[in-house]
Design a protein around this motif. Sequence first.
Motif, PDB file in Angstrom:
ATOM      1  N   ARG A  21       0.832  -1.203   0.000  1.00 35.18           N
ATOM      2  CA  ARG A  21       0.000   0.000   0.000  1.00 35.18           C
ATOM      3  C   ARG A  21       0.870   1.258   0.000  1.00 35.18           C
ATOM      4  O   ARG A  21       0.595   2.222  -0.716  1.00 35.18           O
ATOM      5  CB  ARG A  21      -0.932   0.023   1.220  1.00 35.18           C
ATOM      6  N   HIS A  22       1.899   1.248   0.809  1.00 37.23           N
ATOM      7  CA  HIS A  22       2.777   2.408   0.942  1.00 37.23           C
ATOM      8  C   HIS A  22       3.519   2.711  -0.362  1.00 37.23           C
ATOM      9  O   HIS A  22       3.791   3.870  -0.690  1.00 37.23           O
ATOM     10  CB  HIS A  22       3.786   2.176   2.066  1.00 37.23           C
ATOM     11  N   ASN A  23       3.849   1.650  -1.115  1.00 38.54           N
ATOM     12  CA  ASN A  23       4.620   1.810  -2.345  1.00 38.54           C
ATOM     13  C   ASN A  23       3.809   1.467  -3.591  1.00 38.54           C
ATOM     14  O   ASN A  23       4.379   1.159  -4.640  1.00 38.54           O
ATOM     15  CB  ASN A  23       5.863   0.910  -2.291  1.00 38.54           C
ATOM     16  N   ASP A  24       2.494   1.569  -3.467  1.00 38.95           N
ATOM     17  CA  ASP A  24       1.604   1.145  -4.546  1.00 38.95           C
ATOM     18  C   ASP A  24       1.938   1.788  -5.894  1.00 38.95           C
ATOM     19  O   ASP A  24       2.021   1.111  -6.919  1.00 38.95           O
ATOM     20  CB  ASP A  24       0.153   1.452  -4.168  1.00 38.95           C
ATOM     21  N   ALA A  25       2.134   3.091  -5.908  1.00 40.54           N
ATOM     22  CA  ALA A  25       2.353   3.805  -7.169  1.00 40.54           C
ATOM     23  C   ALA A  25       3.599   3.321  -7.891  1.00 40.54           C
ATOM     24  O   ALA A  25       3.563   3.002  -9.090  1.00 40.54           O
ATOM     25  CB  ALA A  25       2.444   5.309  -6.911  1.00 40.54           C
ATOM     26  N   ILE A  26       4.714   3.241  -7.184  1.00 41.74           N
ATOM     27  CA  ILE A  26       5.960   2.829  -7.835  1.00 41.74           C
ATOM     28  C   ILE A  26       5.942   1.340  -8.167  1.00 41.74           C
ATOM     29  O   ILE A  26       6.513   0.914  -9.185  1.00 41.74           O
ATOM     30  CB  ILE A  26       7.183   3.196  -6.956  1.00 41.74           C
ATOM     31  N   LEU A  27       5.278   0.541  -7.351  1.00 38.31           N
ATOM     32  CA  LEU A  27       5.193  -0.891  -7.638  1.00 38.31           C
ATOM     33  C   LEU A  27       4.381  -1.156  -8.903  1.00 38.31           C
ATOM     34  O   LEU A  27       4.682  -2.087  -9.659  1.00 38.31           O
ATOM     35  CB  LEU A  27       4.578  -1.637  -6.442  1.00 38.31           C
ATOM     36  N   ARG A  28       3.363  -0.341  -9.154  1.00 37.76           N
ATOM     37  CA  ARG A  28       2.586  -0.494 -10.385  1.00 37.76           C
ATOM     38  C   ARG A  28       3.471  -0.231 -11.605  1.00 37.76           C
ATOM     39  O   ARG A  28       3.372  -0.919 -12.619  1.00 37.76           O
ATOM     40  CB  ARG A  28       1.380   0.451 -10.373  1.00 37.76           C
ATOM     41  N   VAL A  29       4.342   0.767 -11.496  1.00 42.81           N
ATOM     42  CA  VAL A  29       5.256   1.072 -12.599  1.00 42.81           C
ATOM     43  C   VAL A  29       6.282  -0.053 -12.767  1.00 42.81           C
ATOM     44  O   VAL A  29       6.611  -0.447 -13.885  1.00 42.81           O
ATOM     45  CB  VAL A  29       5.978   2.412 -12.348  1.00 42.81           C
ATOM     46  N   VAL A  30       6.776  -0.568 -11.654  1.00 43.38           N
ATOM     47  CA  VAL A  30       7.738  -1.671 -11.702  1.00 43.38           C
ATOM     48  C   VAL A  30       7.109  -2.899 -12.360  1.00 43.38           C
ATOM     49  O   VAL A  30       7.726  -3.552 -13.212  1.00 43.38           O
ATOM     50  CB  VAL A  30       8.232  -2.025 -10.284  1.00 43.38           C
ATOM     51  N   ASP A  31       5.876  -3.213 -11.972  1.00 42.97           N
ATOM     52  CA  ASP A  31       5.177  -4.352 -12.566  1.00 42.97           C
ATOM     53  C   ASP A  31       4.980  -4.155 -14.068  1.00 42.97           C
ATOM     54  O   ASP A  31       5.133  -5.092 -14.857  1.00 42.97           O
ATOM     55  CB  ASP A  31       3.809  -4.551 -11.894  1.00 42.97           C
ATOM     56  N   LEU A  32       4.638  -2.925 -14.465  1.00 41.84           N
ATOM     57  CA  LEU A  32       4.442  -2.616 -15.880  1.00 41.84           C
ATOM     58  C   LEU A  32       5.745  -2.809 -16.650  1.00 41.84           C
ATOM     59  O   LEU A  32       5.764  -3.457 -17.709  1.00 41.84           O
ATOM     60  CB  LEU A  32       3.944  -1.179 -16.042  1.00 41.84           C
ATOM     61  N   GLY A  33       6.825  -2.260 -16.115  1.00 44.86           N
ATOM     62  CA  GLY A  33       8.113  -2.382 -16.781  1.00 44.86           C
ATOM     63  C   GLY A  33       8.567  -3.821 -16.873  1.00 44.86           C
ATOM     64  O   GLY A  33       9.088  -4.260 -17.912  1.00 44.86           O
ATOM     65  N   ALA A  34       8.362  -4.581 -15.801  1.00 45.66           N
ATOM     66  CA  ALA A  34       8.749  -5.992 -15.801  1.00 45.66           C
ATOM     67  C   ALA A  34       7.931  -6.783 -16.811  1.00 45.66           C
ATOM     68  O   ALA A  34       8.452  -7.643 -17.527  1.00 45.66           O
ATOM     69  CB  ALA A  34       8.575  -6.570 -14.400  1.00 45.66           C
ATOM     70  N   ALA A  35       6.627  -6.490 -16.892  1.00 42.61           N
ATOM     71  CA  ALA A  35       5.744  -7.184 -17.833  1.00 42.61           C
ATOM     72  C   ALA A  35       6.129  -6.887 -19.280  1.00 42.61           C
ATOM     73  O   ALA A  35       5.922  -7.722 -20.178  1.00 42.61           O
ATOM     74  CB  ALA A  35       4.291  -6.776 -17.590  1.00 42.61           C
ATOM     75  N   GLU A  36       6.703  -5.710 -19.508  1.00 42.84           N
ATOM     76  CA  GLU A  36       7.124  -5.324 -20.856  1.00 42.84           C
ATOM     77  C   GLU A  36       8.509  -5.848 -21.196  1.00 42.84           C
ATOM     78  O   GLU A  36       9.024  -5.605 -22.286  1.00 42.84           O
ATOM     79  CB  GLU A  36       7.095  -3.800 -20.987  1.00 42.84           C
ATOM     80  N   GLY A  37       9.113  -6.575 -20.254  1.00 43.14           N
ATOM     81  CA  GLY A  37      10.408  -7.183 -20.524  1.00 43.14           C
ATOM     82  C   GLY A  37      11.619  -6.335 -20.178  1.00 43.14           C
ATOM     83  O   GLY A  37      12.745  -6.692 -20.554  1.00 43.14           O
ATOM     84  N   ASP A  38      11.413  -5.222 -19.468  1.00 37.15           N
ATOM     85  CA  ASP A  38      12.534  -4.377 -19.078  1.00 37.15           C
ATOM     86  C   ASP A  38      13.278  -5.052 -17.918  1.00 37.15           C
ATOM     87  O   ASP A  38      12.742  -5.175 -16.814  1.00 37.15           O
ATOM     88  CB  ASP A  38      12.029  -3.000 -18.640  1.00 37.15           C
ATOM     89  N   LYS A  39      14.500  -5.476 -18.162  1.00 36.48           N
ATOM     90  CA  LYS A  39      15.250  -6.235 -17.170  1.00 36.48           C
ATOM     91  C   LYS A  39      15.561  -5.421 -15.921  1.00 36.48           C
ATOM     92  O   LYS A  39      15.724  -5.978 -14.836  1.00 36.48           O
ATOM     93  CB  LYS A  39      16.545  -6.763 -17.785  1.00 36.48           C
ATOM     94  N   ARG A  40      15.663  -4.116 -16.068  1.00 34.04           N
ATOM     95  CA  ARG A  40      15.939  -3.273 -14.898  1.00 34.04           C
ATOM     96  C   ARG A  40      14.785  -3.344 -13.906  1.00 34.04           C
ATOM     97  O   ARG A  40      14.995  -3.505 -12.694  1.00 34.04           O
ATOM     98  CB  ARG A  40      16.171  -1.832 -15.338  1.00 34.04           C
ATOM     99  N   PHE A  41      13.566  -3.255 -14.416  1.00 33.02           N
ATOM    100  CA  PHE A  41      12.402  -3.336 -13.537  1.00 33.02           C
ATOM    101  C   PHE A  41      12.183  -4.764 -13.041  1.00 33.02           C
ATOM    102  O   PHE A  41      11.757  -4.974 -11.905  1.00 33.02           O
ATOM    103  CB  PHE A  41      11.156  -2.831 -14.264  1.00 33.02           C
ATOM    104  N   SER A  42      12.475  -5.739 -13.895  1.00 33.22           N
ATOM    105  CA  SER A  42      12.340  -7.147 -13.488  1.00 33.22           C
ATOM    106  C   SER A  42      13.270  -7.452 -12.319  1.00 33.22           C
ATOM    107  O   SER A  42      12.899  -8.159 -11.372  1.00 33.22           O
ATOM    108  CB  SER A  42      12.655  -8.074 -14.664  1.00 33.22           C
TER     109      SER A  42
END
Length: 211
Positions: free
Chosen positions: A107-128
């Motif tokens: 909950r505290h990091n919801d906003a940034i975690l959503r971006v991390v999940d998006l980047g990881a799903a798109e195959g960005d190894k940095r976010f993964s």
Amino acid sequence: MRTVDGRVAGRRGQETRQKLLDCLSEMLSSSPYRDVKVIDVARRAGTSPATFYQYFPDVEGAVLELAETMAAESGTLTELVEGRSWSGRAGWQTAQELVDGFLEFWRHNDAILRVVDLGAAEGDKRFSKIRLKVLNAVESSLAGAVSELQAKGRIDKDVNPGAVAGSLVAMLAAVASHQKGFSSWGVKQAEIKPNLALLVHLGVTGRKPTK
């Protein structure tokens, strides 16, 4: 702390940099990641795009800074499992505190975690890599707990500790990222934690908790 061109940032420079990150974090809470522009972040921070570019190459670079900081803080999740007992009432308390802590962190990091999940799903190894670091903070400790119970003969020897721990962490992450959606299924927020803790306890120990 250095600027993009390698210069060491002074105290005021560090404060400006942090203010830009804070404003970006706030904007990610209310705007889609792709819609956030440098000029908007700079304006919100009361500075200019030129100043933004002194500290970050682009919005994505600043987002990665936020994500790295969040990942570093995920080490606190390890403390919810490491060295904790899974026996008797203590085991039920461990399961409850793990769920409480995990959901609160999400909950505290919801906003940034959503971006991390998006980047990881798109195959960005940095976010993964960042996402894996966050989840590993719990997975490795849970796997160790399962292995310890297995060594004591309290869990079947055919159980794979890594598979169990990985499945439980994936479940925790899925529930944590969908907390608001449970209401559409008629599930109250207060009902999520105890039921999730029950599943975690069953997954780790193979037994119903002693309450």
